[in-house]
Design a protein around this motif. Structure first.
Motif, PDB file in Angstrom:
ATOM      1  N   LEU A 196       0.789  -1.220   0.000  1.00 27.12           N
ATOM      2  CA  LEU A 196       0.000   0.000   0.000  1.00 27.12           C
ATOM      3  C   LEU A 196       0.821   1.270   0.000  1.00 27.12           C
ATOM      4  O   LEU A 196       0.410   2.270  -0.561  1.00 27.12           O
ATOM      5  CB  LEU A 196      -0.913   0.020   1.234  1.00 27.12           C
ATOM      6  CG  LEU A 196      -2.007  -1.033   1.252  1.00 27.12           C
ATOM      7  CD1 LEU A 196      -2.881  -0.822   2.472  1.00 27.12           C
ATOM      8  CD2 LEU A 196      -2.864  -0.949   0.015  1.00 27.12           C
TER       9      LEU A 196
ATOM     10  N   ARG B 269      -7.719  -2.260   3.875  1.00 28.16           N
ATOM     11  CA  ARG B 269      -7.557  -0.944   3.266  1.00 28.16           C
ATOM     12  C   ARG B 269      -7.295  -1.072   1.760  1.00 28.16           C
ATOM     13  O   ARG B 269      -7.813  -0.292   0.962  1.00 28.16           O
ATOM     14  CB  ARG B 269      -6.437  -0.172   3.972  1.00 28.16           C
ATOM     15  CG  ARG B 269      -6.886   0.381   5.310  1.00 28.16           C
ATOM     16  CD  ARG B 269      -5.765   0.786   6.240  1.00 28.16           C
ATOM     17  NE  ARG B 269      -6.303   1.576   7.336  1.00 28.16           N
ATOM     18  CZ  ARG B 269      -6.919   1.078   8.396  1.00 28.16           C
ATOM     19  NH1 ARG B 269      -7.069  -0.242   8.506  1.00 28.16           N
ATOM     20  NH2 ARG B 269      -7.392   1.872   9.348  1.00 28.16           N
ATOM     21  N   LYS B 270      -6.511  -2.053   1.393  1.00 31.52           N
ATOM     22  CA  LYS B 270      -6.236  -2.273  -0.024  1.00 31.52           C
ATOM     23  C   LYS B 270      -7.509  -2.688  -0.754  1.00 31.52           C
ATOM     24  O   LYS B 270      -7.818  -2.169  -1.842  1.00 31.52           O
ATOM     25  CB  LYS B 270      -5.153  -3.342  -0.178  1.00 31.52           C
ATOM     26  CG  LYS B 270      -4.754  -3.612  -1.617  1.00 31.52           C
ATOM     27  CD  LYS B 270      -3.658  -4.660  -1.684  1.00 31.52           C
ATOM     28  CE  LYS B 270      -3.235  -4.923  -3.124  1.00 31.52           C
ATOM     29  NZ  LYS B 270      -2.175  -5.958  -3.207  1.00 31.52           N
TER      30      LYS B 270
ATOM     31  N   THR C  37     -10.070   0.301  -1.014  1.00 26.83           N
ATOM     32  CA  THR C  37      -9.662   1.305  -1.990  1.00 26.83           C
ATOM     33  C   THR C  37      -9.847   0.791  -3.413  1.00 26.83           C
ATOM     34  O   THR C  37     -10.269   1.525  -4.314  1.00 26.83           O
ATOM     35  CB  THR C  37      -8.206   1.713  -1.749  1.00 26.83           C
ATOM     36  OG1 THR C  37      -8.070   2.236  -0.422  1.00 26.83           O
ATOM     37  CG2 THR C  37      -7.755   2.774  -2.739  1.00 26.83           C
TER      38      THR C  37
ATOM     39  N   ASN D 195     -15.239   4.002  -5.085  1.00 21.58           N
ATOM     40  CA  ASN D 195     -15.617   5.015  -4.102  1.00 21.58           C
ATOM     41  C   ASN D 195     -17.071   5.417  -4.329  1.00 21.58           C
ATOM     42  O   ASN D 195     -17.382   6.022  -5.351  1.00 21.58           O
ATOM     43  CB  ASN D 195     -14.701   6.245  -4.233  1.00 21.58           C
ATOM     44  CG  ASN D 195     -14.839   7.187  -3.060  1.00 21.58           C
ATOM     45  OD1 ASN D 195     -15.429   6.840  -2.046  1.00 21.58           O
ATOM     46  ND2 ASN D 195     -14.290   8.377  -3.209  1.00 21.58           N
TER      47      ASN D 195
ATOM     48  N   TRP E  39     -13.899  -3.181   7.656  1.00 23.36           N
ATOM     49  CA  TRP E  39     -12.830  -2.236   8.007  1.00 23.36           C
ATOM     50  C   TRP E  39     -13.021  -1.748   9.443  1.00 23.36           C
ATOM     51  O   TRP E  39     -12.083  -1.780  10.266  1.00 23.36           O
ATOM     52  CB  TRP E  39     -12.880  -1.081   7.021  1.00 23.36           C
ATOM     53  CG  TRP E  39     -11.829  -0.019   7.156  1.00 23.36           C
ATOM     54  CD1 TRP E  39     -11.170   0.366   8.299  1.00 23.36           C
ATOM     55  CD2 TRP E  39     -11.301   0.808   6.113  1.00 23.36           C
ATOM     56  NE1 TRP E  39     -10.293   1.380   8.028  1.00 23.36           N
ATOM     57  CE2 TRP E  39     -10.362   1.669   6.706  1.00 23.36           C
ATOM     58  CE3 TRP E  39     -11.574   0.906   4.752  1.00 23.36           C
ATOM     59  CZ2 TRP E  39      -9.664   2.631   5.959  1.00 23.36           C
ATOM     60  CZ3 TRP E  39     -10.879   1.856   4.019  1.00 23.36           C
ATOM     61  CH2 TRP E  39      -9.932   2.709   4.606  1.00 23.36           C
TER      62      TRP E  39
ATOM     63  N   TYR F  78      -1.777   8.854  -4.865  1.00 20.22           N
ATOM     64  CA  TYR F  78      -3.116   9.219  -4.416  1.00 20.22           C
ATOM     65  C   TYR F  78      -4.191   8.564  -5.267  1.00 20.22           C
ATOM     66  O   TYR F  78      -4.155   8.605  -6.491  1.00 20.22           O
ATOM     67  CB  TYR F  78      -3.291  10.738  -4.449  1.00 20.22           C
ATOM     68  CG  TYR F  78      -4.694  11.190  -4.124  1.00 20.22           C
ATOM     69  CD1 TYR F  78      -5.292  10.830  -2.920  1.00 20.22           C
ATOM     70  CD2 TYR F  78      -5.431  11.946  -5.030  1.00 20.22           C
ATOM     71  CE1 TYR F  78      -6.583  11.238  -2.613  1.00 20.22           C
ATOM     72  CE2 TYR F  78      -6.719  12.362  -4.736  1.00 20.22           C
ATOM     73  CZ  TYR F  78      -7.292  12.000  -3.521  1.00 20.22           C
ATOM     74  OH  TYR F  78      -8.564  12.409  -3.232  1.00 20.22           O
ATOM     75  N   ARG F  79      -5.145   7.967  -4.581  1.00 21.13           N
ATOM     76  CA  ARG F  79      -6.364   7.493  -5.218  1.00 21.13           C
ATOM     77  C   ARG F  79      -7.516   7.979  -4.355  1.00 21.13           C
ATOM     78  O   ARG F  79      -7.441   7.891  -3.135  1.00 21.13           O
ATOM     79  CB  ARG F  79      -6.410   5.954  -5.291  1.00 21.13           C
ATOM     80  CG  ARG F  79      -5.277   5.329  -6.063  1.00 21.13           C
ATOM     81  CD  ARG F  79      -5.397   5.600  -7.561  1.00 21.13           C
ATOM     82  NE  ARG F  79      -4.365   4.921  -8.299  1.00 21.13           N
ATOM     83  CZ  ARG F  79      -3.131   5.376  -8.474  1.00 21.13           C
ATOM     84  NH1 ARG F  79      -2.777   6.526  -7.927  1.00 21.13           N
ATOM     85  NH2 ARG F  79      -2.245   4.706  -9.178  1.00 21.13           N
TER      86      ARG F  79
ATOM     87  N   ALA G  90     -10.251   8.007  -1.935  1.00 13.03           N
ATOM     88  CA  ALA G  90     -10.437   6.929  -0.964  1.00 13.03           C
ATOM     89  C   ALA G  90     -11.802   7.002  -0.319  1.00 13.03           C
ATOM     90  O   ALA G  90     -12.456   8.039  -0.309  1.00 13.03           O
ATOM     91  CB  ALA G  90      -9.337   7.004   0.107  1.00 13.03           C
ATOM     92  N   PRO G  91     -12.265   5.892   0.255  1.00 10.53           N
ATOM     93  CA  PRO G  91     -13.564   5.875   0.915  1.00 10.53           C
ATOM     94  C   PRO G  91     -13.571   6.732   2.167  1.00 10.53           C
ATOM     95  O   PRO G  91     -12.528   7.029   2.739  1.00 10.53           O
ATOM     96  CB  PRO G  91     -13.765   4.391   1.255  1.00 10.53           C
ATOM     97  CG  PRO G  91     -12.390   3.818   1.301  1.00 10.53           C
ATOM     98  CD  PRO G  91     -11.612   4.582   0.265  1.00 10.53           C
TER      99      PRO G  91
ATOM    100  N   ALA H   3      -8.302   7.193   5.643  1.00  8.95           N
ATOM    101  CA  ALA H   3      -8.280   6.682   4.286  1.00  8.95           C
ATOM    102  C   ALA H   3      -8.012   7.754   3.232  1.00  8.95           C
ATOM    103  O   ALA H   3      -7.873   7.440   2.071  1.00  8.95           O
ATOM    104  CB  ALA H   3      -9.588   5.989   3.965  1.00  8.95           C
TER     105      ALA H   3
END
Length: 318
Positions: free
Chosen positions: A10, A153-154, A157, A161, A171, A302-303, A305-306, A311
């Motif tokens: 991650l 988390r992986k 993501t 979203n 989670w 960066y993506r 995230a929820p 996150a």
């Protein structure tokens, strides 16, 4: 790359600071960022070349995780013998588990080599020697829980979203369970430091407190124990920096080290920083790269995230 080891999947790995003040044309952090981008795009030859520059740079002292990652890319690039040598080298720096290697899909070609069995035995012997005197059961539990922390988390993501409610519920359950368990550990024996559970176990303990955002009073009590552990050399100053920022940002106060980011109008930016003019000096004091280098890493990885605590950005990409 090997998910059970801290942050390999991650987050970008910590890189050592340069041994002298001269700045290279391309920084170690930038090379590492480029290498991880190549890995993610399956350009394994480029990944192997870039990580090779880092692990063979005489001005750096690469950690075991960085050398391990270089081995993964060499294996995937069709150079299993080179990968085998890198795994041997990594195990002389820190503990490399033979069990983890046997579970790592990136290293299939290495395990097919006739020399693998001999290295496997060597890894087991080195691991046994390093773990002598440690609380192996506690360390094993810490690392097993860390795998769950990182995996959820992986998956969340990657699921989009927003991710499915079932993933978000899982989670929350994992974080709650790890927080509850860490409370019992800290109450029983204080901070589990390096001499008790090894460097990786102590780092896993930090991770669970870092992710205990639903229990801020616990975070504020735990950081006192972490401060004492850092003062004794039993934990990492960088971990203390991340938790300090996490608590301050969670209270709506300016952070000190610039480790915590959030998204504003779709753009990832640092949360407010106290005395921002001197943030790089504070970062250097705990072994972190400059804020500018850190920002490059954050932006590259960066993506969206929820909406879950912690996150908005990787917790520890430095």
């Amino acid at each position: 790359m090997n998910t059970p080891r801290p942050f390999l999947a991650l987050f970008l790995l910590p890189l050592p600071m340069l041994a002298n003040a001269q700045q290279p044309s391309v920084s170690p952090q930038a090379l590492n960022t480029q290498a991880m981008a190549a890995y993610n795009s399956k350009d394994f030859a480029t990944c192997a070349r870039l990580l090779g520059q880092l692990v063979n740079d005489p001005a750096l002292k690469p950690g075991a995780s960085l050398v391990y990652n270089a081995a993964c890319c060499q294996s995937l690039a069709g150079n299993p013998a080179a990968a085998l040598g890198l795994l041997d080298r990594a195990s002389t720096i820190d503990t490399i588990s033979a069990t983890d290697i046997e579970a790592d899909a990136d290293l299939v070609a290495v395990r097919a080599l006739p020399e693998w069995q001999a290295l496997r035995e060597t890894l087991i012997q080195r691991e046994d020697a390093r773990l002598a005197g440690l609380d192996r059961e506690l360390r094993k539990e810490l690392l097993a829980r860390q795998v769950l922390d990182q995996d959820i988390r992986k998956r969340a993501t990657a699921a989009g979203n927003p991710p499915p409610k079932a993933l978000m519920d899982e989670w929350a359950r994992i974080d709650h369970d790890n927080t509850k368990w860490m409370k019992t550990v800290l109450a029983r024996q204080g901070w589990p430091g390096k001499s008790l559970v090894g460097k990786d176990g102590a780092s896993a303990a930090w991770l669970f407190v870092q992710h205990a955002d639903m229990d801020k009073p616990f975070q504020k009590e735990a950081i006192k124990l972490l401060e004492a552990a850092v003062a004794k050399g039993e934990a990492e100053g960088r971990d203390l920096a991340y938790l300090t920022d996490r608590i301050l940002a969670g209270e709506g106060k300016p952070q000190r080290y610039g480790t915590q980011y959030h998204a504003i109008d779709g753009k990832l930016v640092p949360q407010p920083i106290e005395d921002a003019e001197h943030v790089d000096a504070r970062r250097a004091a705990v072994g972190l790269s400059t804020l500018a280098e850190y920002d490059k890493v954050m932006q590259a990885n960066y993506r969206p995230a929820p909406a879950q605590a912690g996150a908005a950005a990787p917790a520890k990409p430095d």
